[in-house]
Design an enzyme around this catalytic site. Structure first.
Site, PDB file in Angstrom:
ATOM      1  N   ASP A 168      -8.937   3.474   1.538  1.00 41.95           N
ATOM      2  CA  ASP A 168      -7.850   3.874   2.429  1.00 41.95           C
ATOM      3  C   ASP A 168      -8.432   4.527   3.678  1.00 41.95           C
ATOM      4  O   ASP A 168      -9.047   5.582   3.598  1.00 41.95           O
ATOM      5  CB  ASP A 168      -6.927   4.859   1.708  1.00 41.95           C
ATOM      6  CG  ASP A 168      -5.679   5.191   2.502  1.00 41.95           C
ATOM      7  OD1 ASP A 168      -5.528   4.708   3.652  1.00 41.95           O
ATOM      8  OD2 ASP A 168      -4.835   5.932   1.966  1.00 41.95           O
ATOM      9  N   CYS A 213       0.865  -1.177   0.000  1.00 43.04           N
ATOM     10  CA  CYS A 213       0.000   0.000   0.000  1.00 43.04           C
ATOM     11  C   CYS A 213       0.909   1.237   0.000  1.00 43.04           C
ATOM     12  O   CYS A 213       2.051   1.162  -0.443  1.00 43.04           O
ATOM     13  CB  CYS A 213      -0.984  -0.009   1.165  1.00 43.04           C
ATOM     14  SG  CYS A 213      -0.270   0.209   2.808  1.00 43.04           S
ATOM     15  N   THR A 214       0.429   2.345   0.504  1.00 41.89           N
ATOM     16  CA  THR A 214       1.206   3.585   0.451  1.00 41.89           C
ATOM     17  C   THR A 214       2.249   3.640   1.564  1.00 41.89           C
ATOM     18  O   THR A 214       3.443   3.649   1.302  1.00 41.89           O
ATOM     19  CB  THR A 214       0.274   4.813   0.529  1.00 41.89           C
ATOM     20  OG1 THR A 214      -0.704   4.721  -0.506  1.00 41.89           O
ATOM     21  CG2 THR A 214       1.071   6.102   0.369  1.00 41.89           C
ATOM     22  N   GLY A 215       1.804   3.675   2.817  1.00 40.55           N
ATOM     23  CA  GLY A 215       2.724   3.868   3.934  1.00 40.55           C
ATOM     24  C   GLY A 215       3.004   2.639   4.769  1.00 40.55           C
ATOM     25  O   GLY A 215       3.780   2.698   5.715  1.00 40.55           O
ATOM     26  N   ASN A 216       2.351   1.517   4.442  1.00 37.46           N
ATOM     27  CA  ASN A 216       2.483   0.289   5.220  1.00 37.46           C
ATOM     28  C   ASN A 216       2.110   0.515   6.681  1.00 37.46           C
ATOM     29  O   ASN A 216       2.717  -0.017   7.592  1.00 37.46           O
ATOM     30  CB  ASN A 216       3.891  -0.297   5.089  1.00 37.46           C
ATOM     31  CG  ASN A 216       4.024  -1.732   5.595  1.00 37.46           C
ATOM     32  OD1 ASN A 216       5.022  -2.075   6.228  1.00 37.46           O
ATOM     33  ND2 ASN A 216       3.064  -2.574   5.318  1.00 37.46           N
ATOM     34  N   THR A 217       1.061   1.334   6.877  1.00 39.65           N
ATOM     35  CA  THR A 217       0.594   1.593   8.241  1.00 39.65           C
ATOM     36  C   THR A 217      -0.856   1.169   8.465  1.00 39.65           C
ATOM     37  O   THR A 217      -1.278   1.049   9.613  1.00 39.65           O
ATOM     38  CB  THR A 217       0.703   3.095   8.602  1.00 39.65           C
ATOM     39  OG1 THR A 217      -0.100   3.850   7.689  1.00 39.65           O
ATOM     40  CG2 THR A 217       2.150   3.568   8.575  1.00 39.65           C
ATOM     41  N   CYS A 218      -1.619   0.957   7.390  1.00 36.36           N
ATOM     42  CA  CYS A 218      -3.045   0.644   7.538  1.00 36.36           C
ATOM     43  C   CYS A 218      -3.433  -0.623   6.778  1.00 36.36           C
ATOM     44  O   CYS A 218      -3.540  -1.691   7.362  1.00 36.36           O
ATOM     45  CB  CYS A 218      -3.916   1.798   7.030  1.00 36.36           C
ATOM     46  SG  CYS A 218      -3.545   3.420   7.712  1.00 36.36           S
ATOM     47  N   ARG A 219      -3.628  -0.480   5.473  1.00 38.46           N
ATOM     48  CA  ARG A 219      -4.198  -1.572   4.672  1.00 38.46           C
ATOM     49  C   ARG A 219      -3.278  -2.776   4.560  1.00 38.46           C
ATOM     50  O   ARG A 219      -3.702  -3.908   4.824  1.00 38.46           O
ATOM     51  CB  ARG A 219      -4.567  -1.063   3.274  1.00 38.46           C
ATOM     52  CG  ARG A 219      -5.724  -0.089   3.298  1.00 38.46           C
ATOM     53  CD  ARG A 219      -5.932   0.561   1.960  1.00 38.46           C
ATOM     54  NE  ARG A 219      -4.837   1.512   1.697  1.00 38.46           N
ATOM     55  CZ  ARG A 219      -4.754   2.258   0.616  1.00 38.46           C
ATOM     56  NH1 ARG A 219      -5.662   2.160  -0.334  1.00 38.46           N
ATOM     57  NH2 ARG A 219      -3.757   3.112   0.471  1.00 38.46           N
TER      58      ARG A 219
END
Length: 146
Positions: free
Chosen positions: A115, A7-13
């Site tokens: 997101d 994903c984008t930041g590897n903090t959520c999805r």
């Protein structure tokens, strides 16, 4: 078989997807996640962490950036959006054949996972539920292949 969620930041999805698939304990399947714009070693989001922990899922508590060696390692690179997929296709054209969105891999029409970044707890719950549903379909496909 090696699955790499991006994903984008590897903090959520992608950390939630990693934890959900890892919890399925499919023999011969290894799971990792990363972000195209992640801060190496950063913390995953509070809401993502709490959902993962409440469901007692094995997880990686820190973010990682996408690495070429992990792209090489992966059997499938499953992204959360077409934007992530397209970026990875540009950066790793030799691996484009194994890079697709998670939802495309699962056979869904809408290729993007919502997101939750910056959203409420309920927003994260909705994304978690979406990921669980899609990963159930992924599990069916992986079990057919293993």
């Amino acid at each position: 078989m090696n699955i790499y969620f991006v994903c984008t930041g590897n903090t959520c999805r992608s950390p939630m997807a990693e934890a959900i698939l890892r919890s399925r304990e499919i023999e011969g399947v290894t799971v990792k996640s990363a972000g195209v714009h992640a801060v190496e070693g950063g913390s995953i989001s509070t809401h993502a962490r709490s959902l993962i922990e409440e469901n007692e899922l094995p997880h990686t508590p820190t973010s990682r950036i996408v690495r070429a060696e992990e792209i090489d390692w992966a059997t499938y690179v499953l992204t959360m959006t077409t934007g992530h997929r397209d970026m990875l296709h540009m950066l790793y054209p030799e691996a484009a054949h194994k890079i697709q969105t998670l939802k495309q891999f699962a056979g869904e029409d809408n290729p993007n996972v919502q997101d939750p970044f910056g959203g409420t707890r309920r927003t994260y719950e909705a994304t978690y539920e979406e990921l669980e549903r899609v990963i159930d379909r992924v599990v069916e496909r992986l079990e057919e292949e293993t």
